[in-house]
Design a protein around this motif. Structure first.
Motif, PDB file in Angstrom:
ATOM      1  N   GLU A 109      11.091  16.471  -1.377  1.00  0.00           N
ATOM      2  CA  GLU A 109      10.093  17.303  -2.051  1.00  0.00           C
ATOM      3  C   GLU A 109       9.796  18.616  -1.330  1.00  0.00           C
ATOM      4  O   GLU A 109       8.900  19.342  -1.714  1.00  0.00           O
ATOM      5  CB  GLU A 109       8.789  16.516  -2.226  1.00  0.00           C
ATOM      6  N   SER A 110      10.535  18.929  -0.274  1.00  0.00           N
ATOM      7  CA  SER A 110      10.250  20.163   0.452  1.00  0.00           C
ATOM      8  C   SER A 110      10.494  21.379  -0.440  1.00  0.00           C
ATOM      9  O   SER A 110      11.348  21.355  -1.329  1.00  0.00           O
ATOM     10  CB  SER A 110      11.124  20.251   1.706  1.00  0.00           C
ATOM     11  N   LEU A 111       9.739  22.437  -0.209  1.00  0.00           N
ATOM     12  CA  LEU A 111       9.847  23.649  -1.025  1.00  0.00           C
ATOM     13  C   LEU A 111      11.059  24.460  -0.599  1.00  0.00           C
ATOM     14  O   LEU A 111      11.245  24.763   0.583  1.00  0.00           O
ATOM     15  CB  LEU A 111       8.579  24.497  -0.902  1.00  0.00           C
ATOM     16  N   SER A 112      11.895  24.799  -1.572  1.00  0.00           N
ATOM     17  CA  SER A 112      13.070  25.640  -1.353  1.00  0.00           C
ATOM     18  C   SER A 112      13.045  26.766  -2.367  1.00  0.00           C
ATOM     19  O   SER A 112      12.314  26.709  -3.352  1.00  0.00           O
ATOM     20  CB  SER A 112      14.358  24.828  -1.546  1.00  0.00           C
ATOM     21  N   SER A 113      13.862  27.765  -2.129  1.00  0.00           N
ATOM     22  CA  SER A 113      13.985  28.838  -3.101  1.00  0.00           C
ATOM     23  C   SER A 113      15.453  29.202  -3.272  1.00  0.00           C
ATOM     24  O   SER A 113      16.265  29.000  -2.359  1.00  0.00           O
ATOM     25  CB  SER A 113      13.169  30.062  -2.693  1.00  0.00           C
ATOM     26  N   THR A 114      15.776  29.732  -4.434  1.00  0.00           N
ATOM     27  CA  THR A 114      17.134  30.135  -4.758  1.00  0.00           C
ATOM     28  C   THR A 114      17.063  31.414  -5.567  1.00  0.00           C
ATOM     29  O   THR A 114      16.217  31.550  -6.452  1.00  0.00           O
ATOM     30  CB  THR A 114      17.841  29.052  -5.608  1.00  0.00           C
ATOM     31  N   LYS A 115      17.952  32.359  -5.262  1.00  0.00           N
ATOM     32  CA  LYS A 115      18.033  33.585  -6.061  1.00  0.00           C
ATOM     33  C   LYS A 115      19.070  33.383  -7.153  1.00  0.00           C
ATOM     34  O   LYS A 115      20.211  32.993  -6.877  1.00  0.00           O
ATOM     35  CB  LYS A 115      18.408  34.783  -5.192  1.00  0.00           C
ATOM     36  N   LEU A 116      18.654  33.628  -8.374  1.00  0.00           N
ATOM     37  CA  LEU A 116      19.572  33.580  -9.513  1.00  0.00           C
ATOM     38  C   LEU A 116      19.946  35.005  -9.881  1.00  0.00           C
ATOM     39  O   LEU A 116      19.070  35.852 -10.071  1.00  0.00           O
ATOM     40  CB  LEU A 116      18.920  32.905 -10.716  1.00  0.00           C
ATOM     41  N   ILE A 117      21.235  35.270  -9.972  1.00  0.00           N
ATOM     42  CA  ILE A 117      21.716  36.574 -10.407  1.00  0.00           C
ATOM     43  C   ILE A 117      21.971  36.488 -11.902  1.00  0.00           C
ATOM     44  O   ILE A 117      22.565  35.522 -12.398  1.00  0.00           O
ATOM     45  CB  ILE A 117      22.997  36.961  -9.643  1.00  0.00           C
ATOM     46  N   LYS A 118      21.484  37.483 -12.618  1.00  0.00           N
ATOM     47  CA  LYS A 118      21.594  37.496 -14.081  1.00  0.00           C
ATOM     48  C   LYS A 118      23.036  37.246 -14.514  1.00  0.00           C
ATOM     49  O   LYS A 118      23.971  37.876 -14.032  1.00  0.00           O
ATOM     50  CB  LYS A 118      21.111  38.845 -14.621  1.00  0.00           C
ATOM     51  N   GLY A 119      23.200  36.255 -15.414  1.00  0.00           N
ATOM     52  CA  GLY A 119      24.507  35.944 -15.981  1.00  0.00           C
ATOM     53  C   GLY A 119      25.387  35.047 -15.137  1.00  0.00           C
ATOM     54  O   GLY A 119      26.483  34.697 -15.566  1.00  0.00           O
ATOM     55  N   GLU A 120      24.945  34.664 -13.927  1.00  0.00           N
ATOM     56  CA  GLU A 120      25.730  33.782 -13.058  1.00  0.00           C
ATOM     57  C   GLU A 120      25.019  32.440 -12.915  1.00  0.00           C
ATOM     58  O   GLU A 120      24.041  32.330 -12.187  1.00  0.00           O
ATOM     59  CB  GLU A 120      25.920  34.413 -11.674  1.00  0.00           C
ATOM     60  N   PRO A 121      25.490  31.405 -13.601  1.00  0.00           N
ATOM     61  CA  PRO A 121      24.792  30.119 -13.569  1.00  0.00           C
ATOM     62  C   PRO A 121      24.787  29.465 -12.188  1.00  0.00           C
ATOM     63  O   PRO A 121      25.784  29.498 -11.477  1.00  0.00           O
ATOM     64  CB  PRO A 121      25.572  29.250 -14.558  1.00  0.00           C
ATOM     65  N   LEU A 122      23.646  28.895 -11.839  1.00  0.00           N
ATOM     66  CA  LEU A 122      23.532  28.019 -10.677  1.00  0.00           C
ATOM     67  C   LEU A 122      23.968  26.640 -11.150  1.00  0.00           C
ATOM     68  O   LEU A 122      23.481  26.157 -12.186  1.00  0.00           O
ATOM     69  CB  LEU A 122      22.083  27.993 -10.181  1.00  0.00           C
ATOM     70  N   ARG A 123      24.854  25.992 -10.406  1.00  0.00           N
ATOM     71  CA  ARG A 123      25.405  24.712 -10.853  1.00  0.00           C
ATOM     72  C   ARG A 123      25.237  23.650  -9.772  1.00  0.00           C
ATOM     73  O   ARG A 123      25.435  23.931  -8.589  1.00  0.00           O
ATOM     74  CB  ARG A 123      26.882  24.883 -11.186  1.00  0.00           C
ATOM     75  N   ALA A 124      24.892  22.438 -10.198  1.00  0.00           N
ATOM     76  CA  ALA A 124      24.804  21.303  -9.281  1.00  0.00           C
ATOM     77  C   ALA A 124      25.399  20.078  -9.962  1.00  0.00           C
ATOM     78  O   ALA A 124      25.189  19.855 -11.155  1.00  0.00           O
ATOM     79  CB  ALA A 124      23.355  21.029  -8.891  1.00  0.00           C
ATOM     80  N   GLU A 125      26.134  19.287  -9.185  1.00  0.00           N
ATOM     81  CA  GLU A 125      26.750  18.072  -9.707  1.00  0.00           C
ATOM     82  C   GLU A 125      25.921  16.852  -9.336  1.00  0.00           C
ATOM     83  O   GLU A 125      25.290  16.816  -8.277  1.00  0.00           O
ATOM     84  CB  GLU A 125      28.168  17.924  -9.158  1.00  0.00           C
ATOM     85  N   TYR A 126      25.955  15.870 -10.196  1.00  0.00           N
ATOM     86  CA  TYR A 126      25.322  14.581  -9.932  1.00  0.00           C
ATOM     87  C   TYR A 126      26.051  13.914  -8.777  1.00  0.00           C
ATOM     88  O   TYR A 126      27.275  13.843  -8.761  1.00  0.00           O
ATOM     89  CB  TYR A 126      25.400  13.709 -11.194  1.00  0.00           C
ATOM     90  N   ARG A 127      25.280  13.436  -7.795  1.00  0.00           N
ATOM     91  CA  ARG A 127      25.882  12.841  -6.602  1.00  0.00           C
ATOM     92  C   ARG A 127      25.439  11.395  -6.370  1.00  0.00           C
ATOM     93  O   ARG A 127      25.584  10.878  -5.276  1.00  0.00           O
ATOM     94  CB  ARG A 127      25.520  13.672  -5.379  1.00  0.00           C
ATOM     95  N   GLY A 128      24.900  10.761  -7.376  1.00  0.00           N
ATOM     96  CA  GLY A 128      24.437   9.383  -7.233  1.00  0.00           C
ATOM     97  C   GLY A 128      22.920   9.308  -7.243  1.00  0.00           C
ATOM     98  O   GLY A 128      22.238  10.296  -6.983  1.00  0.00           O
ATOM     99  N   SER A 129      22.425   8.140  -7.555  1.00  0.00           N
ATOM    100  CA  SER A 129      20.979   7.960  -7.634  1.00  0.00           C
ATOM    101  C   SER A 129      20.658   6.479  -7.585  1.00  0.00           C
ATOM    102  O   SER A 129      21.546   5.641  -7.473  1.00  0.00           O
ATOM    103  CB  SER A 129      20.442   8.569  -8.931  1.00  0.00           C
TER     104      SER A 129
END
Length: 193
Positions: A109-129
């Protein structure tokens, strides 16, 4: 006269009970058939953001890796925007509908930040749960342990994907605008142990 009254009462009770009986020979099936198509791609647009959730296949085989990913794309008027989130803006909780098992998705739950550049998707894959309590039923614990090892048992799965983040709506006042964008995709696992 009392005998006739008792016979009539017995007759009405019998008719009432007979009318309330259900036909237990009918098969009740809340599961979609194996040939029914599943939604493997979803896209939600909320203001200046596009959230995509994808499972690469509708059906996976025994011991085949499950490929799921989420994307968040900024489409607003700025060249880039900073979003604030937990360890990731994406989570992938699921429900296995054959057994009606919920598969939780824990995250730092720690606070993080990410810069999104217009038109460039941020992508993350499922890694288990998977999360369980020692007081849960043994069958459920066994099931979740398999999921945690990415060994999905045979069944139908609904991924309840979420993109959860906020942006600073006003830099001067640091007023926050929160987003909690949700979508679903589905897949099956066949011939698994």
């Amino acid at each position: 006269m009392k005998k006739i009254g008792l016979i009539l009462i017995f007759l009405f009770l019998s008719i009432g009970l007979f009318g309330c009986q259900q036909n237990n020979n009918k098969k009740v099936d809340n599961e979609p058939s194996d040939i029914e198509p599943l939604d493997t791609k979803a896209e939600v647009i909320e203001e200046d953001f596009v959230y995509r959730l994808v499972t690469e296949k509708a059906e996976y085989g025994k011991n085949e890796p499950i490929k799921i990913y989420a994307e968040l794309e900024y489409t607003g008027g700025k060249e880039e925007i900073e979003i604030f989130h937990s360890a990731s803006p994406f989570s992938f909780p699921m429900v296995e509908t054959t057994r009606n098992y919920e598969i939780g998705y824990g995250m730092d739950e720690s606070l993080s930040s990410t810069k999104l550049i217009k038109g460039e998707p941020l992508r993350a894959e499922y890694r288990g749960s998977g999360v369980y309590d020692t007081e849960d039923k043994k069958e459920y614990i066994h099931f979740i342990r398999k999921i945690m090892n990415q060994e999905f048992p045979k069944g139908r799965y609904v991924v309840n994907g979420i993109a959860d983040f906020y942006v600073k709506a006003n830099e001067e006042t640091e007023q926050e605008k929160k987003y909690n964008i949700k979508s679903q995709v589905e897949f099956r696992v066949k011939n698994s142990n």
